[in-house]
Every structure is written in structure tokens, then in C-alpha cells.
Write a protein that holds these residues in place. Sequence first.
Motif, PDB file in Angstrom:
ATOM      1  N   THR A 125      25.602  41.633 -69.071  1.00 23.77           N
ATOM      2  CA  THR A 125      26.919  41.894 -68.469  1.00 23.77           C
ATOM      3  C   THR A 125      26.759  42.470 -67.075  1.00 23.77           C
ATOM      4  O   THR A 125      27.415  42.031 -66.130  1.00 23.77           O
ATOM      5  CB  THR A 125      27.728  42.858 -69.364  1.00 23.77           C
ATOM      6  N   ILE A 126      25.887  43.444 -66.929  1.00 23.66           N
ATOM      7  CA  ILE A 126      25.651  44.059 -65.623  1.00 23.66           C
ATOM      8  C   ILE A 126      25.022  43.047 -64.665  1.00 23.66           C
ATOM      9  O   ILE A 126      25.424  42.950 -63.503  1.00 23.66           O
ATOM     10  CB  ILE A 126      24.769  45.315 -65.771  1.00 23.66           C
ATOM     11  N   ALA A 127      24.065  42.265 -65.144  1.00 16.08           N
ATOM     12  CA  ALA A 127      23.410  41.269 -64.290  1.00 16.08           C
ATOM     13  C   ALA A 127      24.413  40.237 -63.780  1.00 16.08           C
ATOM     14  O   ALA A 127      24.396  39.873 -62.600  1.00 16.08           O
ATOM     15  CB  ALA A 127      22.278  40.584 -65.048  1.00 16.08           C
ATOM     16  N   LEU A 128      25.296  39.771 -64.652  1.00 15.25           N
ATOM     17  CA  LEU A 128      26.301  38.802 -64.214  1.00 15.25           C
ATOM     18  C   LEU A 128      27.269  39.433 -63.221  1.00 15.25           C
ATOM     19  O   LEU A 128      27.729  38.775 -62.289  1.00 15.25           O
ATOM     20  CB  LEU A 128      27.055  38.231 -65.406  1.00 15.25           C
ATOM     21  N   ARG A 129      27.578  40.701 -63.409  1.00 15.08           N
ATOM     22  CA  ARG A 129      28.484  41.397 -62.482  1.00 15.08           C
ATOM     23  C   ARG A 129      27.826  41.536 -61.112  1.00 15.08           C
ATOM     24  O   ARG A 129      28.441  41.302 -60.087  1.00 15.08           O
ATOM     25  CB  ARG A 129      28.836  42.767 -63.061  1.00 15.08           C
ATOM     26  N   VAL A 130      26.539  41.889 -61.100  1.00 11.89           N
ATOM     27  CA  VAL A 130      25.822  42.088 -59.845  1.00 11.89           C
ATOM     28  C   VAL A 130      25.560  40.766 -59.136  1.00 11.89           C
ATOM     29  O   VAL A 130      25.771  40.636 -57.938  1.00 11.89           O
ATOM     30  CB  VAL A 130      24.489  42.838 -60.090  1.00 11.89           C
ATOM     31  N   PHE A 131      25.106  39.764 -59.888  1.00 11.78           N
ATOM     32  CA  PHE A 131      24.725  38.500 -59.264  1.00 11.78           C
ATOM     33  C   PHE A 131      25.865  37.501 -59.143  1.00 11.78           C
ATOM     34  O   PHE A 131      25.686  36.419 -58.620  1.00 11.78           O
ATOM     35  CB  PHE A 131      23.553  37.860 -60.020  1.00 11.78           C
ATOM     36  N   GLY A 132      27.042  37.853 -59.627  1.00 13.72           N
ATOM     37  CA  GLY A 132      28.195  36.998 -59.407  1.00 13.72           C
ATOM     38  C   GLY A 132      28.568  36.128 -60.569  1.00 13.72           C
ATOM     39  O   GLY A 132      27.981  35.079 -60.771  1.00 13.72           O
ATOM     40  N   LYS A 133      29.531  36.573 -61.283  1.00 23.12           N
ATOM     41  CA  LYS A 133      30.061  35.802 -62.401  1.00 23.12           C
ATOM     42  C   LYS A 133      30.687  34.518 -61.897  1.00 23.12           C
ATOM     43  O   LYS A 133      30.746  33.526 -62.606  1.00 23.12           O
ATOM     44  CB  LYS A 133      31.079  36.683 -63.123  1.00 23.12           C
ATOM     45  N   LYS A 134      31.126  34.510 -60.663  1.00 18.33           N
ATOM     46  CA  LYS A 134      31.752  33.316 -60.101  1.00 18.33           C
ATOM     47  C   LYS A 134      30.770  32.153 -60.036  1.00 18.33           C
ATOM     48  O   LYS A 134      31.164  31.014 -59.998  1.00 18.33           O
ATOM     49  CB  LYS A 134      32.304  33.627 -58.718  1.00 18.33           C
ATOM     50  N   GLU A 135      29.497  32.478 -60.026  1.00 21.89           N
ATOM     51  CA  GLU A 135      28.486  31.428 -59.989  1.00 21.89           C
ATOM     52  C   GLU A 135      28.547  30.547 -61.230  1.00 21.89           C
ATOM     53  O   GLU A 135      28.038  29.440 -61.225  1.00 21.89           O
ATOM     54  CB  GLU A 135      27.085  32.034 -59.867  1.00 21.89           C
ATOM     55  N   LEU A 136      29.152  31.026 -62.310  1.00 23.83           N
ATOM     56  CA  LEU A 136      29.196  30.254 -63.542  1.00 23.83           C
ATOM     57  C   LEU A 136      30.406  29.335 -63.622  1.00 23.83           C
ATOM     58  O   LEU A 136      30.564  28.608 -64.589  1.00 23.83           O
ATOM     59  CB  LEU A 136      29.201  31.210 -64.743  1.00 23.83           C
TER      60      LEU A 136
END
Length: 172
Positions: A20-31
Motif C-alpha cells: 500500500t505504501i509502495a503504491l502510494r509513493v510510486f504512483g497508484k495512477k501508474e496502474l
Amino acid sequence: MLFPYSDIIIRSIAVYFFMTIALRVFGKKELSQLNTADIILILLISNSVQNAMVGPDTSLIGGLVAALVLFIINFIIKKLIRRYKTLSKLLVDKPEILIHDGRLDFKTLSRLDISDEELKEAMREHGIEFFKNVKLAMLEIDGTISIISQDKENLKQTHYKRKHNRKNLQKF
């Protein structure tokens, strides 16, 4: 151990929060629109964290316990996000204004790495030729670009799925 699968439960919770933290930091929009590299990344991440969750227990029960824990924690987090706005602010992205009344927000566009070509493509899909004809363009929380036109007679809204090319942001 209190419970034979408590180790798997603790590991699964830790992996869930890490992801969850990794997706928040690296950009959930990327998915929002996956390309081949993104799919490969997801497959490799899932394989690497699977071992971290189940540890030496590679049994069917161990895998099912890990999956059940992930479903339960996801359910709980969603309930908590709906109830507590501060938690929602931490975990959920907010929509971003890209164009308002024909004026582009260059700082936001640069920060989100949205090129003029992506914006123009979204406008063309809506039948809008010029930036000045956009009343509102928003990057939604799911990674789509929503556009509302200035044209009051043909007021339409559309969503445009971002294609995440890694080119440098071009000048507008």
C-alpha cells in the motif's frame, strides 16, 4: 505461537501495508493502464512477496490463509477509509485539476508527468480542439482524465485512460 498460522497472518499484514505504501509513493495512477512492463512488474512483485507472506509454509492451507488475510485487511481498510477522512487523505489520492476555464495548471501537469500530447488526445476523444474550450479537465483517482467542455449546447463529459509513456514532459 498461539495459532499455527499466526506467522503467516503477521507476514501477510506486513506485506499488505508495504505494498500500500509502495503504491502510494510510486504512483497508484501508474496502474490505470497497464503495459507489458507493468504486468511483468506486478507478476514479479507478487512472486517475491508470496514467499515473504507464507515463509516456509508452502502448503495449500498456508496460501489460503495468506489470501484470506489479504482480503480481510483490504475489507477493513476500505471500511476505515470511508469512516475516517484523515486515513482517507493518507491512503487515497485526490482528483487533480489539469485545466480550469481554458487555463492549464502547468505545475500540476509537470508534477504528474502529463504531456501536452496526452492532454490533447483526451481532448480529441471528447471532440475538443483547443485548450480554451475546456471548462474543466481533471485527473481522476483511477488515473483517467475527465473533460467537461465549455460548449453549453453540447455539454459532454468523457474519461480518457492515461497511457504512461515515460517521455519527458513536453512544453505546452
